[in-house]
Motif scaffolding. Structure first.
Motif, PDB file in Angstrom:
ATOM      1  N   GLU A 137      -2.603  22.096  -7.651  1.00  0.00           N
ATOM      2  CA  GLU A 137      -3.496  22.011  -6.507  1.00  0.00           C
ATOM      3  C   GLU A 137      -2.702  21.483  -5.324  1.00  0.00           C
ATOM      4  OE1 GLU A 137      -7.662  19.975  -4.980  1.00  0.00           O
ATOM      5  OE2 GLU A 137      -7.085  19.762  -7.068  1.00  0.00           O
ATOM      6  N   VAL A 138      -2.922  22.077  -4.171  1.00  0.00           N
ATOM      7  CA  VAL A 138      -2.242  21.647  -2.949  1.00  0.00           C
ATOM      8  C   VAL A 138      -3.120  20.599  -2.282  1.00  0.00           C
ATOM      9  CG1 VAL A 138      -1.356  22.368  -0.706  1.00  0.00           C
ATOM     10  CG2 VAL A 138      -1.149  23.901  -2.680  1.00  0.00           C
ATOM     11  N   ARG A 139      -2.628  19.399  -2.198  1.00  0.00           N
ATOM     12  CA  ARG A 139      -3.365  18.305  -1.542  1.00  0.00           C
ATOM     13  C   ARG A 139      -3.087  18.357  -0.052  1.00  0.00           C
ATOM     14  NH1 ARG A 139      -6.754  15.701  -5.215  1.00  0.00           N
ATOM     15  NH2 ARG A 139      -5.877  16.157  -7.247  1.00  0.00           N
ATOM     16  N   ILE A 140      -4.148  18.193   0.731  1.00  0.00           N
ATOM     17  CA  ILE A 140      -4.038  18.257   2.188  1.00  0.00           C
ATOM     18  C   ILE A 140      -4.250  16.856   2.758  1.00  0.00           C
ATOM     19  CG2 ILE A 140      -4.951  19.327   4.280  1.00  0.00           C
ATOM     20  CD1 ILE A 140      -3.686  21.308   2.245  1.00  0.00           C
ATOM     21  N   LYS A 196      -6.216  18.528   9.647  1.00  0.00           N
ATOM     22  CA  LYS A 196      -7.569  19.092   9.656  1.00  0.00           C
ATOM     23  C   LYS A 196      -7.591  20.623   9.668  1.00  0.00           C
ATOM     24  CE  LYS A 196      -9.633  15.087  11.951  1.00  0.00           C
ATOM     25  NZ  LYS A 196      -9.821  14.317  10.795  1.00  0.00           N
ATOM     26  N   ASP A 197      -6.564  21.266  10.206  1.00  0.00           N
ATOM     27  CA  ASP A 197      -6.523  22.727  10.267  1.00  0.00           C
ATOM     28  C   ASP A 197      -6.448  23.368   8.878  1.00  0.00           C
ATOM     29  OD1 ASP A 197      -6.608  22.564  12.994  1.00  0.00           O
ATOM     30  OD2 ASP A 197      -4.457  22.925  13.284  1.00  0.00           O
ATOM     31  N   GLU A 212     -13.829  24.290   3.874  1.00  0.00           N
ATOM     32  CA  GLU A 212     -15.258  24.022   3.681  1.00  0.00           C
ATOM     33  C   GLU A 212     -15.955  25.352   3.426  1.00  0.00           C
ATOM     34  OE1 GLU A 212     -16.554  21.009   3.637  1.00  0.00           O
ATOM     35  OE2 GLU A 212     -14.720  20.008   4.267  1.00  0.00           O
ATOM     36  N   CYS A 213     -17.162  25.287   2.907  1.00  0.00           N
ATOM     37  CA  CYS A 213     -17.962  26.511   2.718  1.00  0.00           C
ATOM     38  C   CYS A 213     -18.208  27.218   4.051  1.00  0.00           C
ATOM     39  CB  CYS A 213     -19.283  26.190   2.032  1.00  0.00           C
ATOM     40  SG  CYS A 213     -19.132  25.997   0.241  1.00  0.00           S
ATOM     41  N   SER A 214     -18.240  26.466   5.141  1.00  0.00           N
ATOM     42  CA  SER A 214     -18.470  27.084   6.450  1.00  0.00           C
ATOM     43  C   SER A 214     -17.338  28.033   6.851  1.00  0.00           C
ATOM     44  CB  SER A 214     -18.662  26.007   7.517  1.00  0.00           C
ATOM     45  OG  SER A 214     -17.510  25.194   7.602  1.00  0.00           O
ATOM     46  N   ASP A 215     -16.194  27.962   6.148  1.00  0.00           N
ATOM     47  CA  ASP A 215     -15.073  28.860   6.413  1.00  0.00           C
ATOM     48  C   ASP A 215     -15.249  30.216   5.726  1.00  0.00           C
ATOM     49  OD1 ASP A 215     -13.712  26.823   7.822  1.00  0.00           O
ATOM     50  OD2 ASP A 215     -12.880  26.025   5.952  1.00  0.00           O
ATOM     51  N   TYR A 216     -16.280  30.330   4.889  1.00  0.00           N
ATOM     52  CA  TYR A 216     -16.495  31.512   4.050  1.00  0.00           C
ATOM     53  C   TYR A 216     -17.929  31.993   4.146  1.00  0.00           C
ATOM     54  CZ  TYR A 216     -11.926  30.549   2.298  1.00  0.00           C
ATOM     55  OH  TYR A 216     -10.585  30.363   2.241  1.00  0.00           O
ATOM     56  N   PRO A 217     -18.199  33.228   3.659  1.00  0.00           N
ATOM     57  CA  PRO A 217     -19.601  33.640   3.565  1.00  0.00           C
ATOM     58  C   PRO A 217     -20.343  32.576   2.743  1.00  0.00           C
ATOM     59  CG  PRO A 217     -18.167  35.518   3.200  1.00  0.00           C
ATOM     60  CD  PRO A 217     -17.288  34.291   3.243  1.00  0.00           C
ATOM     61  N   GLN A 218     -21.402  32.033   3.326  1.00  0.00           N
ATOM     62  CA  GLN A 218     -21.976  30.807   2.775  1.00  0.00           C
ATOM     63  C   GLN A 218     -23.040  30.997   1.705  1.00  0.00           C
ATOM     64  OE1 GLN A 218     -22.887  27.910   5.825  1.00  0.00           O
ATOM     65  NE2 GLN A 218     -21.282  28.785   7.097  1.00  0.00           N
TER      66      GLN A 218
END
Length: 138
Positions: free
Chosen positions: A44-47, A52-53, A57-63
């Motif tokens: 897993e890639v930890r951010i 922030k870029d 989030e789900c808002s980045d995808y069809p929800q």
């Protein structure tokens, strides 16, 4: 102690999800386990919080049907892909068709199309599909 609690929590979640519809969904634990058995270098890639870029989030995808907090980045053979859990296979398929990506049961697999390493990986590990239209998901 907290590690044991996390393991018990994930196990409990996997039991809940598998009892609902074993054939229609993969739990997060199943998804990772399948990938790790195929290639134990997956991670897993930890951010970082300040980056922030790259947060997802789900808002980045069809929800429709997206499970809050599920989008994650994983590195497979040095190439990143994003996995997003949905409530149903249909929701994941429709999301994949909308953005031109792949799905495996109830998971959207993003940043896969056009990456031969990732396309090969998701087909072999998850038997993933790349739907060409929303209608093919019904």
């Amino acid at each position: 102690m907290s590690k044991h609690i996390s393991i018990v929590f994930l196990f409990t979640l996997s039991l809940l999800f598998t009892s609902c519809s074993e054939k229609d969904i993969y739990t997060p634990l199943e998804m990772f386990d399948m990938a790790y058995k195929f290639d134990n270098t997956i991670e897993e890639v930890r951010i970082a919080a300040k980056d922030k870029d790259r947060h997802l989030e789900c808002s980045d995808y069809p929800q429709e049907g997206c499970l809050k907090g599920s989008p994650k980045r994983f590195k497979v053979r040095l190439v990143e892909m994003i996995v997003v859990q949905y409530m149903t296979t249909r929701d994941a398929c429709r999301a994949a068709a909308k953005i031109g990506q792949w799905h495996a049961r109830n998971w959207l697999l993003d940043d896969v199309t056009g990456e031969p390493v990732l396309e090969d990986f998701v087909k072999k590990v998850y038997k993933a599909k790349n739907p060409k239209s929303i209608e093919s998901c019904n």
